[in-house]
Write a protein that holds these residues in place. Structure first.
Motif, short mmCIF file in Angstrom:
data_model
loop_
_atom_site.label_atom_id
_atom_site.label_comp_id
_atom_site.label_asym_id
_atom_site.label_seq_id
_atom_site.Cartn_x
_atom_site.Cartn_y
_atom_site.Cartn_z
N ARG A 284 0.82 -1.21 0.00
CA ARG A 284 0.00 0.00 0.00
C ARG A 284 0.86 1.27 0.00
N ALA A 285 1.91 1.28 0.82
CA ALA A 285 2.80 2.44 0.86
C ALA A 285 3.46 2.66 -0.50
N ASP A 286 3.93 1.59 -1.10
CA ASP A 286 4.57 1.68 -2.42
C ASP A 286 3.61 2.26 -3.45
N ARG A 287 2.39 1.77 -3.45
CA ARG A 287 1.41 2.25 -4.44
C ARG A 287 1.08 3.72 -4.25
N LEU A 288 0.91 4.14 -3.00
CA LEU A 288 0.56 5.54 -2.73
C LEU A 288 1.70 6.49 -3.12
N ILE A 289 2.92 6.09 -2.85
CA ILE A 289 4.06 6.95 -3.18
C ILE A 289 4.22 7.09 -4.68
N ARG A 290 4.11 5.99 -5.41
CA ARG A 290 4.30 6.04 -6.86
C ARG A 290 3.19 6.82 -7.57
N GLY A 291 2.01 6.89 -6.95
CA GLY A 291 0.90 7.60 -7.57
C GLY A 291 0.69 9.00 -7.03
N ALA A 292 1.58 9.47 -6.17
CA ALA A 292 1.37 10.75 -5.49
C ALA A 292 1.63 11.95 -6.38
N ASN A 293 0.80 13.00 -6.18
CA ASN A 293 1.04 14.29 -6.83
C ASN A 293 1.81 15.24 -5.92
N HIS A 294 1.70 15.01 -4.61
CA HIS A 294 2.41 15.82 -3.62
C HIS A 294 3.05 14.88 -2.59
N VAL A 295 4.33 15.08 -2.34
CA VAL A 295 5.06 14.25 -1.38
C VAL A 295 5.83 15.15 -0.42
N ALA A 296 5.56 15.00 0.88
CA ALA A 296 6.25 15.77 1.91
C ALA A 296 7.11 14.84 2.76
N TYR A 297 8.22 15.36 3.26
CA TYR A 297 9.10 14.53 4.09
C TYR A 297 9.96 15.43 4.98
N PHE A 298 10.30 14.91 6.15
CA PHE A 298 11.15 15.64 7.08
C PHE A 298 12.61 15.49 6.68
N ARG A 299 13.38 16.51 6.97
CA ARG A 299 14.81 16.41 6.77
C ARG A 299 15.53 17.52 7.54
N LYS A 300 16.80 17.29 7.79
CA LYS A 300 17.64 18.31 8.41
C LYS A 300 18.07 19.29 7.34
N LEU A 301 18.19 20.55 7.69
CA LEU A 301 18.57 21.59 6.74
C LEU A 301 19.87 21.20 6.02
N GLY A 302 19.80 21.24 4.70
CA GLY A 302 20.97 20.94 3.90
C GLY A 302 21.19 19.47 3.61
N ARG A 303 20.34 18.60 4.14
CA ARG A 303 20.45 17.15 3.90
C ARG A 303 19.34 16.66 2.98
N THR A 304 19.56 15.49 2.39
CA THR A 304 18.52 14.89 1.55
C THR A 304 17.36 14.38 2.41
N GLY A 305 17.70 13.81 3.55
CA GLY A 305 16.68 13.23 4.42
C GLY A 305 16.59 11.73 4.21
N GLN A 306 16.59 10.97 5.31
CA GLN A 306 16.57 9.51 5.21
C GLN A 306 15.31 9.01 4.53
N ALA A 307 14.16 9.59 4.85
CA ALA A 307 12.91 9.14 4.23
C ALA A 307 12.96 9.32 2.72
#
Length: 238
Positions: free
Chosen positions: A20-43
């Motif tokens: 389910r997570a895979d399907r939602l991510i691949r079909g997403a129009n908007h994706v938000a994620y946390f990250r430290k300033l200047g980093r790519t972010g693990q997620a």
């Protein structure tokens, strides 16, 4: 109307993500994620190659991480403003369409999303997709069951005072410790006091490329904040 959908990404290996997570991510129009300033972010690293070319990405950059101690009132003020701001932004997007929020491990298990979840209740419809916890990936990487029979498992944060770490470690059968990083020397002393040091393991980047496993008593040098320590239970066995 859309929804704010937080998807648990699991312990790090993309193949351990739910269908389910895979399907939602691949079909997403908007994706938000946390990250430290200047980093790519693990997620964001975990889902590399999964986000569509036309999707709009929304990096949510923490205003502070370890620069200020979490007990400082300024730390709480900055993070509170950060979560308030992003709850409003995500709710605005969700008025028209879904927005996917990425979260390592399971969103409701010490995940940053829980701070957005509480703020979004009156602003937007929210859905959470659970994931395998990071600690599950780490203790599985050791090749030894974490609990047996009626073992009690305790989860601790290495940010706790040394005396409390030692007390709780001595009063449990199996143990998982998160948020280690610069707290490693303190954790090592606490486990030695509790008589559990020789049984403890450190796992860095469990299930991911670059995975590292070492006995905690022998660990030296730098281990990142997201390293997890485990002590396996020895309970009743048939």
């Amino acid at each position: 109307m859309g929804k704010v959908i937080c998807v648990g990404l699991g312990p790090g290996d993309p193949e351990l993500m739910s269908v389910r997570a895979d399907r939602l991510i691949r079909g997403a129009n908007h994706v938000a994620y946390f990250r430290k300033l200047g980093r790519t972010g693990q997620a964001r690293k975990i889902v590399n190659g999964m986000i569509g070319d036309t999707a709009v990405e929304h990096p949510m950059e923490y205003p502070v991480t370890t620069e200020i101690h979490f007990s400082d009132p300024e730390y709480n003020r900055l993070l509170s403003e950060f979560y308030d701001d992003w709850a409003g932004r995500l709710a605005k997007i969700a008025k028209d369409q879904d927005v996917i929020v990425l979260c390592e491990g399971d969103p409701f298990f010490y995940g940053s999303f829980m701070h957005l979840h509480s703020r979004l209740q009156s602003l937007a419809e929210v859905e959470v997709v659970p994931g395998i916890t990071g600690m599950s990936g780490c203790w599985t990487a050791t090749g030894t069951p974490i609990t047996w029979g009626d073992d009690v498992l305790t989860v601790l944060m290495a940010t706790l005072p040394e005396e409390e770490l030692a007390r709780r470690a001595a009063d449990t059968d199996a143990l998982a410790v998160m948020k280690i990083g610069r707290n490693l020397p303190k954790l090592k002393r606490a486990l030695e006091t509790a008589g559990r040091l020789e049984d403890a393991w450190l796992i860095e980047r469990g299930t991911m490329e670059g995975q590292r496993i070492q006995r905690l008593a022998e660990a030296t040098g730098d281990w990142p904040y997201f390293t997890i320590a485990v002590v396996h239970g020895q309970g009743r066995r048939p």
